[in-house]
Design an enzyme around this catalytic site. Structure first.
Site, PDB file in Angstrom:
ATOM      1  N   ASP A  90     -26.290  35.231 -66.769  1.00  0.00           N
ATOM      2  CA  ASP A  90     -25.566  35.826 -67.895  1.00  0.00           C
ATOM      3  C   ASP A  90     -26.336  36.996 -68.517  1.00  0.00           C
ATOM      4  O   ASP A  90     -25.754  37.840 -69.172  1.00  0.00           O
ATOM      5  CB  ASP A  90     -25.317  34.763 -68.981  1.00  0.00           C
ATOM      6  CG  ASP A  90     -24.214  33.797 -68.555  1.00  0.00           C
ATOM      7  OD1 ASP A  90     -23.325  34.229 -67.805  1.00  0.00           O
ATOM      8  OD2 ASP A  90     -24.268  32.621 -68.953  1.00  0.00           O
TER       9      ASP A  90
ATOM     10  N   ASN B  45     -31.462  31.212 -61.395  1.00  0.00           N
ATOM     11  CA  ASN B  45     -31.033  29.856 -61.777  1.00  0.00           C
ATOM     12  C   ASN B  45     -31.104  28.941 -60.551  1.00  0.00           C
ATOM     13  O   ASN B  45     -31.506  29.370 -59.472  1.00  0.00           O
ATOM     14  CB  ASN B  45     -29.631  29.893 -62.397  1.00  0.00           C
ATOM     15  CG  ASN B  45     -28.631  30.505 -61.440  1.00  0.00           C
ATOM     16  OD1 ASN B  45     -28.420  30.018 -60.335  1.00  0.00           O
ATOM     17  ND2 ASN B  45     -28.016  31.610 -61.846  1.00  0.00           N
TER      18      ASN B  45
ATOM     19  N   LYS C 252     -10.445  34.426 -69.172  1.00  0.00           N
ATOM     20  CA  LYS C 252     -10.768  35.295 -68.030  1.00  0.00           C
ATOM     21  C   LYS C 252      -9.545  35.588 -67.153  1.00  0.00           C
ATOM     22  O   LYS C 252      -9.669  36.135 -66.065  1.00  0.00           O
ATOM     23  CB  LYS C 252     -11.897  34.672 -67.203  1.00  0.00           C
ATOM     24  CG  LYS C 252     -13.194  34.460 -68.010  1.00  0.00           C
ATOM     25  CD  LYS C 252     -14.404  34.234 -67.148  1.00  0.00           C
ATOM     26  CE  LYS C 252     -15.617  33.860 -67.989  1.00  0.00           C
ATOM     27  NZ  LYS C 252     -16.886  33.935 -67.253  1.00  0.00           N
TER      28      LYS C 252
ATOM     29  N   LYS D 257     -42.439  48.001 -71.943  1.00  0.00           N
ATOM     30  CA  LYS D 257     -41.461  47.477 -72.883  1.00  0.00           C
ATOM     31  C   LYS D 257     -41.369  45.963 -72.846  1.00  0.00           C
ATOM     32  O   LYS D 257     -40.785  45.356 -73.736  1.00  0.00           O
ATOM     33  CB  LYS D 257     -40.085  48.070 -72.577  1.00  0.00           C
ATOM     34  CG  LYS D 257     -40.014  49.530 -72.883  1.00  0.00           C
ATOM     35  CD  LYS D 257     -38.641  49.908 -73.355  1.00  0.00           C
ATOM     36  CE  LYS D 257     -38.673  51.361 -73.783  1.00  0.00           C
ATOM     37  NZ  LYS D 257     -37.365  51.948 -73.744  1.00  0.00           N
TER      38      LYS D 257
ATOM     39  N   LYS E  26     -12.022  29.003 -70.625  1.00  0.00           N
ATOM     40  CA  LYS E  26     -12.490  30.043 -69.684  1.00  0.00           C
ATOM     41  C   LYS E  26     -11.333  30.575 -68.836  1.00  0.00           C
ATOM     42  O   LYS E  26     -11.200  31.773 -68.606  1.00  0.00           O
ATOM     43  CB  LYS E  26     -13.555  29.462 -68.752  1.00  0.00           C
ATOM     44  CG  LYS E  26     -14.966  29.765 -69.201  1.00  0.00           C
ATOM     45  CD  LYS E  26     -16.032  29.100 -68.361  1.00  0.00           C
ATOM     46  CE  LYS E  26     -17.190  28.723 -69.279  1.00  0.00           C
ATOM     47  NZ  LYS E  26     -18.235  27.981 -68.604  1.00  0.00           N
TER      48      LYS E  26
ATOM     49  N   PHE F 158     -15.429  29.227 -61.210  1.00  0.00           N
ATOM     50  CA  PHE F 158     -16.075  27.923 -61.327  1.00  0.00           C
ATOM     51  C   PHE F 158     -16.590  27.777 -62.748  1.00  0.00           C
ATOM     52  O   PHE F 158     -16.845  28.780 -63.419  1.00  0.00           O
ATOM     53  CB  PHE F 158     -17.243  27.815 -60.336  1.00  0.00           C
ATOM     54  CG  PHE F 158     -16.839  27.182 -59.037  1.00  0.00           C
ATOM     55  CD1 PHE F 158     -15.991  27.852 -58.165  1.00  0.00           C
ATOM     56  CD2 PHE F 158     -17.279  25.905 -58.699  1.00  0.00           C
ATOM     57  CE1 PHE F 158     -15.594  27.255 -56.972  1.00  0.00           C
ATOM     58  CE2 PHE F 158     -16.889  25.308 -57.506  1.00  0.00           C
ATOM     59  CZ  PHE F 158     -16.047  25.981 -56.645  1.00  0.00           C
TER      60      PHE F 158
HETATM   61  N1  CTP Z   1     -19.248  34.699 -63.982  1.00  0.00           N
HETATM   62  C1  CTP Z   1     -19.141  36.019 -63.608  1.00  0.00           C
HETATM   63  N2  CTP Z   1     -19.971  36.950 -64.146  1.00  0.00           N
HETATM   64  C2  CTP Z   1     -20.895  36.602 -65.074  1.00  0.00           C
HETATM   65  C3  CTP Z   1     -21.017  35.249 -65.465  1.00  0.00           C
HETATM   66  C4  CTP Z   1     -20.172  34.302 -64.887  1.00  0.00           C
HETATM   67  O1  CTP Z   1     -18.301  36.337 -62.767  1.00  0.00           O
HETATM   68  N3  CTP Z   1     -21.689  37.539 -65.575  1.00  0.00           N
HETATM   69  C5  CTP Z   1     -18.310  33.713 -63.375  1.00  0.00           C
HETATM   70  C6  CTP Z   1     -19.001  32.619 -62.559  1.00  0.00           C
HETATM   71  O2  CTP Z   1     -19.141  33.004 -61.203  1.00  0.00           O
HETATM   72  C7  CTP Z   1     -18.021  31.462 -62.709  1.00  0.00           C
HETATM   73  C8  CTP Z   1     -17.389  31.699 -64.052  1.00  0.00           C
HETATM   74  O3  CTP Z   1     -17.660  33.058 -64.416  1.00  0.00           O
HETATM   75  O4  CTP Z   1     -17.008  31.528 -61.734  1.00  0.00           O
HETATM   76  C9  CTP Z   1     -17.879  30.816 -65.166  1.00  0.00           C
HETATM   77  O5  CTP Z   1     -19.266  30.848 -65.240  1.00  0.00           O
HETATM   78  P1  CTP Z   1     -20.052  30.009 -66.335  1.00  0.00           P
HETATM   79  O6  CTP Z   1     -21.507  30.340 -66.230  1.00  0.00           O
HETATM   80  O7  CTP Z   1     -19.632  28.567 -66.300  1.00  0.00           O
HETATM   81  O8  CTP Z   1     -19.445  30.558 -67.666  1.00  0.00           O
HETATM   82  P2  CTP Z   1     -19.758  31.812 -68.526  1.00  0.00           P
HETATM   83  O9  CTP Z   1     -18.556  32.653 -68.532  1.00  0.00           O
HETATM   84  O10 CTP Z   1     -21.025  32.457 -68.069  1.00  0.00           O
HETATM   85  O11 CTP Z   1     -19.929  31.149 -69.950  1.00  0.00           O
HETATM   86  P3  CTP Z   1     -21.076  30.130 -70.458  1.00  0.00           P
HETATM   87  O12 CTP Z   1     -22.325  30.426 -69.668  1.00  0.00           O
HETATM   88  O13 CTP Z   1     -21.181  30.468 -71.884  1.00  0.00           O
HETATM   89  O14 CTP Z   1     -20.539  28.758 -70.212  1.00  0.00           O
END
Ligand code: CTP
Length: 398
Positions: free
Chosen positions: A278, A209, A341, A288, A337, A323
């Site tokens: 994600d 990203n 979390k 695959k 969130k 964040f």
């Molecule tokens: N985060 C994490 N592990 C993941 C994804 C996200 O620890 N696999 C953490 C990020 O570092 C951030 C927080 O979760 O501190 C929120 O990340 P964000 O991408 O905004 O949210 P998501 O939980 O991934 O949800 P979405 O993408 O659906 O908004």
């Protein structure tokens, strides 16, 4: 912050003396009142007029200056200074300082100084590694001097090794660490994640990203400046690791999870500023991920949610800050969130606001706790990092 501080720069006789002009200029731009003291040998490498023009002050060079006013002034300046930085520091001045010799303006002022003294040795590698020089440096450290490690590289004498004057940022950050910040996080163990993760598709390609890592690096640096014991777990970025921070490099979300979960039990504060991908390819075997016609058909699986894991596993007294990047409903989504979390704080970014988010040097954060939401103005990422740490410090005290 160094603004308004009085800094004395000692310049000794070495080729790196030409770099001191840039250092002095940068410190003046930071708002410091800079005074330069040169040894007699430094005069062979750079002219005092350079420093006088940059600082607006007479450059001090000799205790036996016939100008009485400056003769008395040097002791007063030693007393008034917030910090003394000798850059470059020759083997000669190191030897004199280590043995209490005061035979010129610079070494006399050093003995009269009542402030942090920093030395940046710069010389030939063999001279630097000489056991006498090393013994002198060890003695100076015992007496409270800060020795800034020289950089490694090609030296003026054509040798390659340790002995280069470190870059200006390292020198100025060393001064910042010494006098720029109150050490209100002394002894606090802070674990920070930063940057993107890169999820390998095959040996060549990966999913990632736009995270530059700047926000997480600014947080790690700010916490270290305030005395915290900081570990930074960083995805692939093109940033220089901050001074006084242990930096651990990772690539994938799984590697980031391993690095964080190993260190989290002994951390007081976790700040997840990383943009963890994600999804990760379920399998990296070529057969695959490609259909027979060669088109990409990538089975994906969700990565472990590291922040969720930390929120679930935190113990009494640990503080977890995540964040969030939102394009809409910033407050509602971030608060959801926070609760889901089990975090103590979410620093929310609106991707809709200019000056906020990925890649920029500024940010607009809203700090959300179960009870409060505090919107910060547009700040540099360093200022935003300090404001975030202030808020975390205050909510841990409550
Ligand atoms: N985060 C994490 N592990 C993941 C994804 C996200 O620890 N696999 C953490 C990020 O570092 C951030 C927080 O979760 O501190 C929120 O990340 P964000 O991408 O905004 O949210 P998501 O939980 O991934 O949800 P979405 O993408 O659906 O908004």
């Amino acid at each position: 912050m160094l603004k308004g501080k009085t800094v004395v720069i000692g310049v000794t006789g070495g080729i790196a003396a030409y770099k001191s002009a840039q250092l002095v200029s940068d410190l003046v731009k930071e708002g410091c009142d800079v005074h330069v003291v040169m040894t007699k040998n430094a005069l062979y490498f750079i002219h005092p007029i350079t420093f006088e023009t940059l600082t607006g002050h007479k450059c001090l060079t000799d205790t036996f200056d016939r100008n009485f006013e400056f003769n008395v002034e040097h002791v007063a300046l030693s007393q008034r200074a917030d910090a003394f930085l000798i850059a470059p520091a020759s083997a000669d001045v190191i030897g004199k300082a280590a043995n209490g010799i005061a035979d010129d303006m610079l070494t006399t002022m050093l003995l009269a100084a009542d402030c942090p003294i920093l030395l940046a040795p710069a010389m030939n590698t063999y001279m630097y590694e000489n056991s006498i020089v090393q013994e002198n440096l060890a003695k100076l450290r015992r007496h409270g001097f800060t020795v800034i490690e020289p950089a490694v590289g090609r030296l003026a004498c054509r040798d390659v090794g340790k002995g280069k004057l470190p870059d200006g940022k390292t020198l100025i950050d060393s001064l910042r660490y010494a006098i720029g910040y109150e050490k209100d996080l002394m002894g606090v163990k802070v674990l920070v994640s930063a940057g993107p993760t890169a999820e390998a598709i095959d040996p060549v390609r990966y999913i990632t990203n736009h995270s530059s890592g700047k926000m997480g690096y600014a947080i790690a640096e700010a916490a270290a400046m305030r005395g915290a014991d900081v570990t930074l777990v960083s995805g692939p970025v093109s940033l220089t690791p901050p001074l006084y921070v242990k930096t651990v490099g990772v690539r994938s979300a799984e590697e980031m999870y391993q690095a964080i979960s190993e260190r989290f039990p002994s951390a007081d504060i976790l700040i997840m500023a990383a943009a963890v991908a994600d999804y990760t390819p379920q399998c990296t075997a070529d057969e695959k991920i490609k259909k027979s016609d060669g088109e990409m058909n990538l089975p994906l699986q969700r990565t472990k949610d590291i922040l969720q894991w930390a929120g679930n596993n935190k113990t009494e007294g640990q503080f977890v800050c995540g964040f969030s990047m939102e394009t809409e409903h910033l407050l509602e989504n971030s608060r959801r969130k926070l609760l889901k979390k089990h975090c103590d704080m979410i620093a929310a970014n609106s991707l809709r606001q200019s000056g906020a988010g990925f890649g920029t040097d500024t940010n607009i954060l809203t700090l959300i706790t179960p009870e409060t939401a505090q919107e910060l103005p547009l700040l540099s990422k360093s200022e935003a990092a300090h404001a975030l740490l202030d808020a975390i410090r205050d909510s841990r005290v409550r």
